[in-house]
Structures are given as structure tokens and as C-alpha cells.
Motif scaffolding. Sequence first.
Motif, PDB file in Angstrom:
ATOM      1  N   VAL A  11       0.319   8.632  12.965  1.00 43.75           N
ATOM      2  CA  VAL A  11      -0.990   8.523  12.313  1.00 43.75           C
ATOM      3  C   VAL A  11      -0.874   7.728  11.019  1.00 43.75           C
ATOM      4  CG1 VAL A  11      -2.815   9.843  11.169  1.00 43.75           C
ATOM      5  CG2 VAL A  11      -1.897  10.634  13.347  1.00 43.75           C
ATOM      6  N   LEU A  12       0.142   8.031  10.221  1.00 49.23           N
ATOM      7  CA  LEU A  12       0.342   7.303   8.960  1.00 49.23           C
ATOM      8  C   LEU A  12       0.578   5.816   9.218  1.00 49.23           C
ATOM      9  CD1 LEU A  12       2.659   9.723   6.932  1.00 49.23           C
ATOM     10  CD2 LEU A  12       0.256   9.215   6.503  1.00 49.23           C
ATOM     11  N   LEU A  13       1.376   5.522  10.246  1.00 49.66           N
ATOM     12  CA  LEU A  13       1.661   4.126  10.562  1.00 49.66           C
ATOM     13  C   LEU A  13       0.391   3.393  10.990  1.00 49.66           C
ATOM     14  CD1 LEU A  13       4.207   2.413  10.496  1.00 49.66           C
ATOM     15  CD2 LEU A  13       4.540   2.910  12.917  1.00 49.66           C
ATOM     16  N   ILE A  14      -0.438   4.058  11.788  1.00 52.29           N
ATOM     17  CA  ILE A  14      -1.700   3.457  12.207  1.00 52.29           C
ATOM     18  C   ILE A  14      -2.613   3.229  11.009  1.00 52.29           C
ATOM     19  CG2 ILE A  14      -3.806   3.868  13.543  1.00 52.29           C
ATOM     20  CD1 ILE A  14      -2.068   5.345  15.587  1.00 52.29           C
ATOM     21  N   LEU A  15      -2.662   4.204  10.097  1.00 52.88           N
ATOM     22  CA  LEU A  15      -3.481   4.044   8.894  1.00 52.88           C
ATOM     23  C   LEU A  15      -2.977   2.887   8.033  1.00 52.88           C
ATOM     24  CD1 LEU A  15      -4.050   7.767   7.836  1.00 52.88           C
ATOM     25  CD2 LEU A  15      -5.718   6.180   8.821  1.00 52.88           C
ATOM     26  N   CYS A  16      -1.647   2.731   7.962  1.00 53.91           N
ATOM     27  CA  CYS A  16      -1.078   1.588   7.225  1.00 53.91           C
ATOM     28  C   CYS A  16      -1.558   0.273   7.814  1.00 53.91           C
ATOM     29  CB  CYS A  16       0.454   1.647   7.263  1.00 53.91           C
ATOM     30  SG  CYS A  16       1.200   2.635   5.985  1.00 53.91           S
ATOM     31  N   LEU A 248       3.957  14.716   0.017  1.00 49.35           N
ATOM     32  CA  LEU A 248       3.211  15.635   0.881  1.00 49.35           C
ATOM     33  C   LEU A 248       2.428  14.886   1.951  1.00 49.35           C
ATOM     34  CD1 LEU A 248       1.908  18.289  -1.682  1.00 49.35           C
ATOM     35  CD2 LEU A 248       4.039  18.230  -0.379  1.00 49.35           C
ATOM     36  N   LEU A 249       1.871  13.734   1.584  1.00 44.14           N
ATOM     37  CA  LEU A 249       1.160  12.933   2.579  1.00 44.14           C
ATOM     38  C   LEU A 249       2.121  12.441   3.650  1.00 44.14           C
ATOM     39  CD1 LEU A 249      -1.587  11.650   3.344  1.00 44.14           C
ATOM     40  CD2 LEU A 249      -0.913   9.645   2.009  1.00 44.14           C
ATOM     41  N   GLY A 250       3.383  12.268   3.294  1.00 47.48           N
ATOM     42  CA  GLY A 250       4.389  11.840   4.260  1.00 47.48           C
ATOM     43  C   GLY A 250       4.787  12.899   5.257  1.00 47.48           C
ATOM     44  N   ALA A 267       4.048   6.789   3.874  1.00 43.76           N
ATOM     45  CA  ALA A 267       2.997   7.245   2.974  1.00 43.76           C
ATOM     46  C   ALA A 267       2.962   6.407   1.698  1.00 43.76           C
ATOM     47  CB  ALA A 267       3.202   8.717   2.630  1.00 43.76           C
ATOM     48  N   VAL A 268       4.130   6.060   1.164  1.00 43.81           N
ATOM     49  CA  VAL A 268       4.189   5.203  -0.026  1.00 43.81           C
ATOM     50  C   VAL A 268       3.565   3.838   0.263  1.00 43.81           C
ATOM     51  CG1 VAL A 268       5.739   3.964  -1.589  1.00 43.81           C
ATOM     52  CG2 VAL A 268       6.175   6.363  -1.050  1.00 43.81           C
ATOM     53  N   LEU A 269       3.901   3.259   1.412  1.00 47.97           N
ATOM     54  CA  LEU A 269       3.338   1.961   1.781  1.00 47.97           C
ATOM     55  C   LEU A 269       1.825   2.058   1.964  1.00 47.97           C
ATOM     56  CD1 LEU A 269       3.822  -0.990   2.521  1.00 47.97           C
ATOM     57  CD2 LEU A 269       4.232  -0.256   4.888  1.00 47.97           C
ATOM     58  N   LEU A 270       1.356   3.141   2.569  1.00 49.64           N
ATOM     59  CA  LEU A 270      -0.080   3.341   2.754  1.00 49.64           C
ATOM     60  C   LEU A 270      -0.790   3.425   1.411  1.00 49.64           C
ATOM     61  CD1 LEU A 270      -2.603   4.038   4.430  1.00 49.64           C
ATOM     62  CD2 LEU A 270      -1.829   6.427   4.429  1.00 49.64           C
ATOM     63  N   MET A 271      -0.247   4.194   0.486  1.00 47.03           N
ATOM     64  CA  MET A 271      -0.869   4.344  -0.824  1.00 47.03           C
ATOM     65  C   MET A 271      -0.830   3.043  -1.611  1.00 47.03           C
ATOM     66  SD  MET A 271       0.587   8.129  -1.850  1.00 47.03           S
ATOM     67  CE  MET A 271      -0.150   8.076  -3.480  1.00 47.03           C
TER      68      MET A 271
END
Length: 339
Positions: A11-16, A248-250, A267-271
Amino acid sequence: MRERLLRWETVLLILCVIVLAYGATSTAGFAEADNISFLLLDYTEVALLAFALLPIVLTGEIDLSVASVLGFCSALTGALWNAGVPFETIVPLVLVAGVVLGSINAVLIVRFGLPSLAVTIGTLGLYRGLAYVVLGDGAVTGFPSAYRPLATDSLGFLPYATILVIIVGLIAMVVVHYTPVGRALYAIGLGEQTARFSGIRVDRIKMSLYLVSGGLAALASLIFTLRYNSARADNGNGLELAVVAAVLLGGVSIFGGRGTVFGVATAVLLMAGLRNVLFLGDVSNEIQNVITGLLLIVSVLVPASARLFARRKRQHPTAEPTLDEEESCPEPTVSSQRS
């Protein structure tokens, strides 16, 4: 558990991908090499501090003083530079200072058995106050131009500081996921007493984690100071919010025992991508802080909701009859229907 983590990382990767694609298609200048370098540099310190905080949270502890350690070490860098100390000497002294500050946290938490949340909230204010004692409220500039490119220049679109972050991340990944120490971190987070009975040296591992945290915070302070060419006591002020949000997001559980390095890096990359899109869209820092706070709430709320749903499902199973059960209950005969 592992499948659940992989799903969250997906999910995080898709959001990125969504955020980066949106920025590239809707925001002028987002996809340019200079902006990508700025995007990565902007979260260099957050990434380093997140990798420092990750193993601590895996054990069920916390360190909220990492940004204050960064501020103190930046102030110490400025004070030593003002005193005429060569920068080559400043670097090891600052790294040692960071380890010493981390050891104070470690002694209070491990040796005296104090709660890590209370201790690191206290040292968050203590270290920031000491930074002002060391340097005051002024700024020191004019650091050696020979070292500044290490914190500002890039190899193509990839900053040198980001290469350092990648190296630290790979080391963290190997230690956390492929060594006995990493397995011990998860064991401590899932049950400290059980880990002790299993022969794991819990106190020694926790002590080491806080020392490493202080050292990485000191390293982040050197990059921060060189990148802005300014040593100030308030450098990194408020950065702990973004660091905790990234961890925590990670997918790292605030209760310990669950999380991956890849999840935190994603998560860091997304933020970083989201912050850059907002920055290019002239969104104020206040709104960006609001969004960071919302991400922090979501990162805690989603796992808690998943645990609550799983608990209710265990308490109220909705099991359907199996084929064997259906076969064991013959259909009523004609005589029974008449009766």
C-alpha cells in the motif's frame, strides 16, 4: 503477520507511485533532476533519525530526543568552530557527544528502569536547553567549503547525503532482518520477560540501541549544519514529529515486535514526495505540519483498528458448516416430515 506487513508495504509503495506520478503530471518542475535532488535532501535527516528510531520501537521503547540531540550537536559544532577547532577534529568530537547523550538515555531507561517515553520527553527539553547554553540564540556560519558539497551536491540526481542514507538503511536492513540481533529485537518487542528467559541479553541490546541512536543523530546534525551552512541551537526543532510519523507510518508497531526497514524507507519517501508536492504548490508550513500530524494519527489508528477487528473476529467467529458437518446431518425423511 508477515503477509500483513507485506500488504501494508505494498500500500505504501502504491501511494508513493501515486504521489510521485501526481507531482510529475500536475506540478511544474517536479520531475526535474534538481527538484528530485532537493526532495531527497530535504528528508535526509528524517531518514537517518528514522533508521535510528526503528530498532528502538521494535523493542517496545521510544526515543523522542533524537531531534534535540541533533540540535545540541549542531550547536556544539558551531561553538567548536568559533573556538578555532579544525573541522576534521570537530567531526569525531560531535559524534562522541551524540553517543554520550544517547548513553544518558540508556542509563536512565535500562539501568534505572524508567519509562522511555517519560525519559526521552525530559531529555528532549534538556538537550535542547543545553544547546542554547552552548551556543546561545545566534548562528555560526562559514564552514569549510571543501566539506559542504558532501551535504549539498549530487551524483546526477542522487545527492551524496542520500547515498549515505542508503548505506545506513542497508546496514539497518541486514542487522534487523538477517542477524541474531535483529531476531532478538522482535523477541524483546513481543515479550521482554520471555526474551530474558530465552537467554537474550535485553539490557545490553537496549543500551546499544540508544548509543547508536545518539551517534546517528550526531551524524544527521553534521549533514544538517553543512547543508544549511548554519549551526544553530534550534536546528531540527520539531523534527521528532516527522521521524515518529515515518516510523509508525512504515508499519512499525508502537507496541514493538512488528515492522520492517523497507516499510520505514518507503514511508520516508512517501512523506518526502508529499511534502515536495505541497511545497511546490505554495502550501504553508502550518498546513504541512497538519498533514504530518494526520499521517501520524492514521499510522497509529490503522494497526489499532486491524487488531480490534481481529480480536472481535476471534471472539465472535462466523464459521460456516463444513462439508463433513453437512454430511453428518442427513436430510429429513418422509416419515419425519409427516410427524
